[in-house]
Design a protein around this motif. Structure first.
Motif, PDB file in Angstrom:
ATOM      1  N   VAL A  21      43.713 130.194 -43.620  1.00  0.00           N
ATOM      2  CA  VAL A  21      42.262 130.112 -43.802  1.00  0.00           C
ATOM      3  C   VAL A  21      41.748 131.479 -44.217  1.00  0.00           C
ATOM      4  O   VAL A  21      41.951 132.478 -43.520  1.00  0.00           O
ATOM      5  CB  VAL A  21      41.563 129.651 -42.503  1.00  0.00           C
ATOM      6  N   GLY A  22      41.094 131.530 -45.363  1.00  0.00           N
ATOM      7  CA  GLY A  22      40.546 132.791 -45.858  1.00  0.00           C
ATOM      8  C   GLY A  22      40.362 132.726 -47.356  1.00  0.00           C
ATOM      9  O   GLY A  22      40.783 131.779 -48.020  1.00  0.00           O
ATOM     10  N   THR A  23      39.724 133.751 -47.909  1.00  0.00           N
ATOM     11  CA  THR A  23      39.524 133.801 -49.346  1.00  0.00           C
ATOM     12  C   THR A  23      40.864 133.958 -50.053  1.00  0.00           C
ATOM     13  O   THR A  23      41.691 134.789 -49.660  1.00  0.00           O
ATOM     14  CB  THR A  23      38.597 134.966 -49.715  1.00  0.00           C
ATOM     15  N   LEU A  24      41.084 133.149 -51.091  1.00  0.00           N
ATOM     16  CA  LEU A  24      42.325 133.215 -51.862  1.00  0.00           C
ATOM     17  C   LEU A  24      42.136 134.250 -52.959  1.00  0.00           C
ATOM     18  O   LEU A  24      41.404 134.023 -53.929  1.00  0.00           O
ATOM     19  CB  LEU A  24      42.653 131.845 -52.463  1.00  0.00           C
ATOM     20  N   HIS A  25      42.785 135.393 -52.797  1.00  0.00           N
ATOM     21  CA  HIS A  25      42.550 136.522 -53.696  1.00  0.00           C
ATOM     22  C   HIS A  25      43.874 137.247 -53.927  1.00  0.00           C
ATOM     23  O   HIS A  25      44.642 137.475 -52.986  1.00  0.00           O
ATOM     24  CB  HIS A  25      41.530 137.477 -53.068  1.00  0.00           C
ATOM     25  N   GLY A  26      44.115 137.626 -55.177  1.00  0.00           N
ATOM     26  CA  GLY A  26      45.349 138.320 -55.511  1.00  0.00           C
ATOM     27  C   GLY A  26      45.482 139.674 -54.856  1.00  0.00           C
ATOM     28  O   GLY A  26      46.597 140.203 -54.748  1.00  0.00           O
ATOM     29  N   ASP A  27      44.369 140.271 -54.400  1.00  0.00           N
ATOM     30  CA  ASP A  27      44.442 141.538 -53.678  1.00  0.00           C
ATOM     31  C   ASP A  27      45.009 141.360 -52.275  1.00  0.00           C
ATOM     32  O   ASP A  27      45.443 142.336 -51.659  1.00  0.00           O
ATOM     33  CB  ASP A  27      43.049 142.171 -53.554  1.00  0.00           C
ATOM     34  N   ARG A  28      44.987 140.139 -51.770  1.00  0.00           N
ATOM     35  CA  ARG A  28      45.403 139.885 -50.395  1.00  0.00           C
ATOM     36  C   ARG A  28      46.659 139.021 -50.304  1.00  0.00           C
ATOM     37  O   ARG A  28      47.594 139.346 -49.582  1.00  0.00           O
ATOM     38  CB  ARG A  28      44.261 139.219 -49.620  1.00  0.00           C
ATOM     39  N   ALA A  75      59.225 121.885 -48.540  1.00  0.00           N
ATOM     40  CA  ALA A  75      59.208 120.620 -49.273  1.00  0.00           C
ATOM     41  C   ALA A  75      60.042 119.563 -48.549  1.00  0.00           C
ATOM     42  O   ALA A  75      61.192 119.803 -48.191  1.00  0.00           O
ATOM     43  CB  ALA A  75      59.730 120.827 -50.692  1.00  0.00           C
ATOM     44  N   GLY A  76      59.431 118.416 -48.306  1.00  0.00           N
ATOM     45  CA  GLY A  76      60.108 117.322 -47.623  1.00  0.00           C
ATOM     46  C   GLY A  76      59.910 117.310 -46.125  1.00  0.00           C
ATOM     47  O   GLY A  76      60.123 116.275 -45.475  1.00  0.00           O
ATOM     48  N   SER A  77      59.500 118.455 -45.555  1.00  0.00           N
ATOM     49  CA  SER A  77      59.307 118.508 -44.105  1.00  0.00           C
ATOM     50  C   SER A  77      57.890 118.905 -43.708  1.00  0.00           C
ATOM     51  O   SER A  77      57.496 118.739 -42.552  1.00  0.00           O
ATOM     52  CB  SER A  77      60.300 119.496 -43.475  1.00  0.00           C
ATOM     53  N   GLY A  78      57.131 119.442 -44.653  1.00  0.00           N
ATOM     54  CA  GLY A  78      55.779 119.869 -44.330  1.00  0.00           C
ATOM     55  C   GLY A  78      55.098 120.441 -45.554  1.00  0.00           C
ATOM     56  O   GLY A  78      55.602 120.360 -46.675  1.00  0.00           O
ATOM     57  N   HIS A  79      53.916 121.023 -45.323  1.00  0.00           N
ATOM     58  CA  HIS A  79      53.101 121.539 -46.423  1.00  0.00           C
ATOM     59  C   HIS A  79      52.543 122.911 -46.064  1.00  0.00           C
ATOM     60  O   HIS A  79      52.217 123.173 -44.895  1.00  0.00           O
ATOM     61  CB  HIS A  79      51.917 120.607 -46.703  1.00  0.00           C
ATOM     62  N   LEU A  80      52.429 123.763 -47.078  1.00  0.00           N
ATOM     63  CA  LEU A  80      51.656 124.989 -46.946  1.00  0.00           C
ATOM     64  C   LEU A  80      50.272 124.704 -47.517  1.00  0.00           C
ATOM     65  O   LEU A  80      50.134 124.336 -48.684  1.00  0.00           O
ATOM     66  CB  LEU A  80      52.302 126.144 -47.706  1.00  0.00           C
ATOM     67  N   VAL A  81      49.235 124.865 -46.687  1.00  0.00           N
ATOM     68  CA  VAL A  81      47.865 124.504 -47.054  1.00  0.00           C
ATOM     69  C   VAL A  81      47.005 125.763 -47.011  1.00  0.00           C
ATOM     70  O   VAL A  81      46.959 126.457 -45.982  1.00  0.00           O
ATOM     71  CB  VAL A  81      47.291 123.437 -46.098  1.00  0.00           C
ATOM     72  N   LEU A  82      46.319 126.058 -48.115  1.00  0.00           N
ATOM     73  CA  LEU A  82      45.416 127.196 -48.182  1.00  0.00           C
ATOM     74  C   LEU A  82      43.987 126.687 -48.221  1.00  0.00           C
ATOM     75  O   LEU A  82      43.618 125.914 -49.108  1.00  0.00           O
ATOM     76  CB  LEU A  82      45.696 128.047 -49.426  1.00  0.00           C
ATOM     77  N   VAL A  83      43.175 127.135 -47.253  1.00  0.00           N
ATOM     78  CA  VAL A  83      41.791 126.697 -47.127  1.00  0.00           C
ATOM     79  C   VAL A  83      40.885 127.908 -47.305  1.00  0.00           C
ATOM     80  O   VAL A  83      40.970 128.860 -46.529  1.00  0.00           O
ATOM     81  CB  VAL A  83      41.529 126.052 -45.749  1.00  0.00           C
ATOM     82  N   GLY A  84      40.029 127.875 -48.320  1.00  0.00           N
ATOM     83  CA  GLY A  84      39.099 128.980 -48.483  1.00  0.00           C
ATOM     84  C   GLY A  84      38.628 129.124 -49.908  1.00  0.00           C
ATOM     85  O   GLY A  84      39.175 128.506 -50.831  1.00  0.00           O
ATOM     86  N   PRO A  85      37.599 129.937 -50.132  1.00  0.00           N
ATOM     87  CA  PRO A  85      37.082 130.171 -51.480  1.00  0.00           C
ATOM     88  C   PRO A  85      38.193 130.651 -52.407  1.00  0.00           C
ATOM     89  O   PRO A  85      39.004 131.503 -52.031  1.00  0.00           O
ATOM     90  CB  PRO A  85      36.023 131.259 -51.262  1.00  0.00           C
ATOM     91  N   ASP A  86      38.235 130.106 -53.605  1.00  0.00           N
ATOM     92  CA  ASP A  86      39.317 130.380 -54.546  1.00  0.00           C
ATOM     93  C   ASP A  86      38.880 131.443 -55.545  1.00  0.00           C
ATOM     94  O   ASP A  86      38.066 131.185 -56.432  1.00  0.00           O
ATOM     95  CB  ASP A  86      39.702 129.085 -55.267  1.00  0.00           C
ATOM     96  N   ALA A  87      39.412 132.656 -55.396  1.00  0.00           N
ATOM     97  CA  ALA A  87      39.140 133.755 -56.329  1.00  0.00           C
ATOM     98  C   ALA A  87      40.363 134.069 -57.179  1.00  0.00           C
ATOM     99  O   ALA A  87      40.468 135.161 -57.745  1.00  0.00           O
ATOM    100  CB  ALA A  87      38.689 134.993 -55.564  1.00  0.00           C
ATOM    101  N   LEU A  88      41.297 133.130 -57.276  1.00  0.00           N
ATOM    102  CA  LEU A  88      42.513 133.324 -58.062  1.00  0.00           C
ATOM    103  C   LEU A  88      42.221 133.112 -59.550  1.00  0.00           C
ATOM    104  O   LEU A  88      41.328 132.339 -59.912  1.00  0.00           O
ATOM    105  CB  LEU A  88      43.595 132.344 -57.617  1.00  0.00           C
ATOM    106  N   VAL A  89      42.988 133.770 -60.389  1.00  0.00           N
ATOM    107  CA  VAL A  89      42.908 133.496 -61.820  1.00  0.00           C
ATOM    108  C   VAL A  89      43.769 132.265 -62.100  1.00  0.00           C
ATOM    109  O   VAL A  89      44.636 131.892 -61.299  1.00  0.00           O
ATOM    110  CB  VAL A  89      43.385 134.710 -62.646  1.00  0.00           C
ATOM    111  N   LEU A 139      45.999 123.480 -52.263  1.00  0.00           N
ATOM    112  CA  LEU A 139      44.795 124.311 -52.295  1.00  0.00           C
ATOM    113  C   LEU A 139      43.589 123.427 -52.040  1.00  0.00           C
ATOM    114  O   LEU A 139      43.239 122.595 -52.875  1.00  0.00           O
ATOM    115  CB  LEU A 139      44.667 125.002 -53.653  1.00  0.00           C
ATOM    116  N   LEU A 140      42.937 123.608 -50.907  1.00  0.00           N
ATOM    117  CA  LEU A 140      41.805 122.754 -50.552  1.00  0.00           C
ATOM    118  C   LEU A 140      40.466 123.347 -50.953  1.00  0.00           C
ATOM    119  O   LEU A 140      39.456 122.639 -50.935  1.00  0.00           O
ATOM    120  CB  LEU A 140      41.817 122.469 -49.047  1.00  0.00           C
ATOM    121  N   GLY A 141      40.416 124.633 -51.296  1.00  0.00           N
ATOM    122  CA  GLY A 141      39.149 125.232 -51.679  1.00  0.00           C
ATOM    123  C   GLY A 141      38.301 125.598 -50.476  1.00  0.00           C
ATOM    124  O   GLY A 141      38.716 125.496 -49.319  1.00  0.00           O
ATOM    125  N   ALA A 142      37.061 126.025 -50.773  1.00  0.00           N
ATOM    126  CA  ALA A 142      36.150 126.473 -49.717  1.00  0.00           C
ATOM    127  C   ALA A 142      35.695 125.299 -48.867  1.00  0.00           C
ATOM    128  O   ALA A 142      35.474 124.193 -49.363  1.00  0.00           O
ATOM    129  CB  ALA A 142      34.941 127.160 -50.332  1.00  0.00           C
TER     130      ALA A 142
END
Length: 382
Positions: free
Chosen positions: A213-220, A234-248, A262-265
């Motif tokens: 949970v947090g802003t998705l930013h290439g600086d971080r 893959a096949g056993s679970g998911h990596l989920v990113l929740v937060g404002p998307d500042a990625l290119v 990627l769920l977004g803000a």
């Protein structure tokens, strides 16, 4: 009392440090009035980047906030028409707009709270007692040389001329306090929000989830580490990113191709549900001088949840004495996440907010009240 804030963050549904502190101040002081200056919109940049161009909304009352009088909080969203390399006076135009707005509101002797370093122009142009609140060391971020030079020059003014300087992390206290006095006011958490049992969010993928949970930013974010972790799950679970998307787009595409969700803000009121229903909470951050300057809000949110955490050795997480926090380098991070996801008992949706009670935002507001009190007293003596 009137207070003008130049913020690095907009006043929206994703509450960060500034909103929590301002709301806390307004709830305590019925006579306080705040002008919250948001980042300017940049319609040309948005159009060139395939975004949605729009003009700034100008001056307006804030949306309703519990416990705050409607007339107590005003928002100002300027428009940045041209880039600085074309319009050399863009920051001066911004400062003149802020000054015109304060005059139109009858704010003749406000206190000034600078979070966006562009506020240094207001420090130079007015006699307003001023506070510089340093939440990120943008002088250390990877930026074009002209941008870095601009921020360095503005911060030089702020550190030299502001009567009070507040920092959010020990690293910032050391760097910004090398030649002057600073006050450490760390970030915090709304512990009350974690005392409520919440349903699992419907957009959280079925099965086991490692959640960031947090802003998705290439600086971080360590994008390679995120991709490797998602592939390993893959096949056993998911990596989920929740937060404002500042990625290119290229960065976003790399993550999606690896299976990252990627769920977004999401509104801050909904964030505890994602945190509570994570099987593992993760912090796949790069370790750089810039990230070492941070005090991650997610540290306190994660602690309030009572969920297990895997983090790279970044500031905050590497320093905390917490049996639920596993600090892992790039070589071991993915294995630590996979191991916890496969052996953990799963989320209970029952938080333990007392673990973060000392970091409740109300305590941070207490500290800021003291700082503003000193600022006001200095003004009266002058």
């Amino acid at each position: 009392m009137d207070l003008v804030i130049t913020s690095l963050e907009a006043w929206d549904g994703v509450w960060r440090r500034n909103q929590h502190l301002v709301a806390g101040l307004l709830r305590r002081d019925a006579d306080l009035r705040v002008l919250f200056v948001e980042p300017a919109t940049d319609p040309l940049h948005a159009a060139l980047g395939a975004g949605q161009p729009r003009l700034g909304r100008g001056l307006r009352q804030s949306p309703p906030v519990d416990g705050i009088r409607p007339e107590a909080l005003w928002l100002l969203e300027p428009t940045k028409w041209l880039p600085r390399r074309v319009d050399r006076r863009v920051d001066e135009r911004w400062a003149r707009l802020v000054l015109r707005t304060t005059r139109s509101m009858g704010m003749t002797e406000p206190l000034l709270w600078v979070n966006d370093p562009t506020g240094s122009l207001l420090v130079e142009a007015t006699p307003w007692p001023s506070l510089y609140d340093v939440t990120d060391d943008w002088t250390l971020a990877e930026r074009a040389a002209a941008e870095t030079d601009r921020v360095v020059a503005q911060e030089h003014v702020l550190l030299a001329r502001c009567e009070e300087v507040v920092v959010c992390s020990p690293a910032l206290a050391a760097s910004k306090g090398a030649d002057r006095e600073v006050t450490l006011v760390p970030n915090g958490v709304d512990t009350a929000a974690y005392r409520v049992v919440r349903d699992r969010p419907t957009d959280l993928p079925a099965g086991r989830c490692a959640v960031y949970v947090g802003t998705l930013h290439g600086d971080r974010l360590d994008l390679d580490l995120c991709a490797a972790t998602a592939r390993a799950l893959a096949g056993s679970g998911h990596l989920v990113l929740v937060g404002p998307d500042a990625l290119v787009p290229e960065q976003r595409g790399r993550l999606e191709a690896a299976g990252v969700v990627l769920l977004g803000a999401r509104p801050s009121t909904d964030v505890p549900a994602y945190v509570l229903h994570a099987d593992v909470l993760v912090v796949p951050h790069v370790v750089t001088p810039f990230t070492d300057s941070l005090d991650p809000i997610k540290l306190y949110e994660y602690q309030a949840s009572g969920r297990p955490v895997v983090s790279t050795p970044v500031a905050g997480f590497r320093d905390v004495d917490d049996p639920l926090v596993t600090v892992a380098g790039q070589e071991t991070f993915t294995a630590a996440v996979v191991g916890l996801l496969s052996t953990g008992e799963g989320p209970t949706a029952a938080a333990d907010p007392e673990r973060a009670a000392g970091a409740d935002w109300s305590r941070r507001v207490d500290q800021l009240v003291d700082v503003l009190g000193r600022l006001r007293d200095r003004d009266r003596r002058a």
